[in-house]
Design a protein around this motif. Sequence first.
Motif, PDB file in Angstrom:
ATOM      1  N   SER A  47       0.826  -1.197   0.000  1.00  0.00           N
ATOM      2  CA  SER A  47       0.000   0.000   0.000  1.00  0.00           C
ATOM      3  C   SER A  47       0.867   1.257   0.000  1.00  0.00           C
ATOM      4  O   SER A  47       1.632   1.480  -0.941  1.00  0.00           O
ATOM      5  CB  SER A  47      -0.973  -0.033   1.190  1.00  0.00           C
ATOM      6  OG  SER A  47      -1.962   0.954   1.047  1.00  0.00           O
ATOM      7  N   ASN A  86       0.608   0.162  -5.186  1.00  0.00           N
ATOM      8  CA  ASN A  86      -0.638   0.894  -5.014  1.00  0.00           C
ATOM      9  C   ASN A  86      -0.695   2.046  -6.018  1.00  0.00           C
ATOM     10  O   ASN A  86       0.250   2.825  -6.135  1.00  0.00           O
ATOM     11  CB  ASN A  86      -0.743   1.436  -3.590  1.00  0.00           C
ATOM     12  CG  ASN A  86      -2.027   2.184  -3.357  1.00  0.00           C
ATOM     13  OD1 ASN A  86      -2.084   3.396  -3.539  1.00  0.00           O
ATOM     14  ND2 ASN A  86      -3.080   1.477  -2.977  1.00  0.00           N
ATOM     15  N   ARG A 116      -2.289   4.880  -6.241  1.00  0.00           N
ATOM     16  CA  ARG A 116      -2.204   6.251  -5.724  1.00  0.00           C
ATOM     17  C   ARG A 116      -0.848   6.539  -5.102  1.00  0.00           C
ATOM     18  O   ARG A 116      -0.229   7.580  -5.372  1.00  0.00           O
ATOM     19  CB  ARG A 116      -3.311   6.484  -4.690  1.00  0.00           C
ATOM     20  CG  ARG A 116      -3.237   7.838  -3.983  1.00  0.00           C
ATOM     21  CD  ARG A 116      -4.327   7.965  -2.932  1.00  0.00           C
ATOM     22  NE  ARG A 116      -4.160   7.023  -1.833  1.00  0.00           N
ATOM     23  CZ  ARG A 116      -3.406   7.271  -0.754  1.00  0.00           C
ATOM     24  NH1 ARG A 116      -2.736   8.411  -0.649  1.00  0.00           N
ATOM     25  NH2 ARG A 116      -3.316   6.371   0.215  1.00  0.00           N
ATOM     26  N   SER A 163      -5.555  -1.082  -5.777  1.00  0.00           N
ATOM     27  CA  SER A 163      -6.042  -0.028  -4.893  1.00  0.00           C
ATOM     28  C   SER A 163      -7.110  -0.569  -3.953  1.00  0.00           C
ATOM     29  O   SER A 163      -7.865  -1.472  -4.317  1.00  0.00           O
ATOM     30  CB  SER A 163      -6.630   1.124  -5.710  1.00  0.00           C
ATOM     31  OG  SER A 163      -7.066   2.170  -4.862  1.00  0.00           O
TER      32      SER A 163
END
Length: 287
Positions: free
Chosen positions: A107, A174, A176, A199
Amino acid sequence: MTKQISQAAIIGCSDGTSQDSDEIIILQDFLRERFMISSWIYPTLYCTSLGETQSPQMRAQMLYEAFLDEKMDAVFDVSGGDAVNGILSLVDFSVLRKFQKPYFGYSDNSVLLNPLRQISRLPVYYFQPRFLPQSTIAQDYFAAVFENHPETNVPRKYTFLQGDVLTGEIVGGNIRCTLKLIGTPWQPNFNEKVLLLESNSGNLSRIETMLWQYKHIGAFSQCSGVLLGNFTEIAQNGQMLQLYMLVQQIIDNPDLPIVHTKEIGHQIDSLCLPFHIPICLRRDIHI
């Protein structure tokens, strides 16, 4: 990885964990009982007494100490959230190259996984160790690494949207958080790499804006292909097919291999995916 893990550092370079949480103690007990791994919690994993994430300086220092400590065979970053990129300018990744021990995180830790692999040349895994006590599948994936067979941790169930072969080392993570690296000295080199995108949060329109950003920086024209993992919110909205079509439309290159799999993402049974071992997926060889 050639040295078996017997002692591990548990750190947090992203958002702090509540001091009231017993999740990490459960993880420590599990590591000791299942894998005979002794582990040490580094203090920046937890929030301050005011409930705030520890300072970037403190988190960077703990990252250094985890790698420099000769007793530690591996570094488990069990944090997530938003705060990792605050430590980037405080870390000399070339120095960490001297300490060839595996790093596990996912993440927001995409921000560290990429420079730790590309600059420090460390073995890194897209994996959340927190999930180990909860998932026998995650335990099997980690056992492959623990037993020195990390090359087996590749997607087994996948579908080609286009192309026939997807091959190369992994970059990204991830969708983002990897974008935080763009325009910085730590931006990933996408050339001939497999770009992993997954995501937890983000509806279809939000993910679309991120896909366009990858398009504009040239990631899709440089990479050898795209590996799509889970997009949890989109899946919950029943829009994964729309996402796949959107990815193909934005990339707009039928020759670029695009593969999707449900085995990588924020779910507790996600694959322990090595970035440092090239994958090779073929259209006609999968379950």
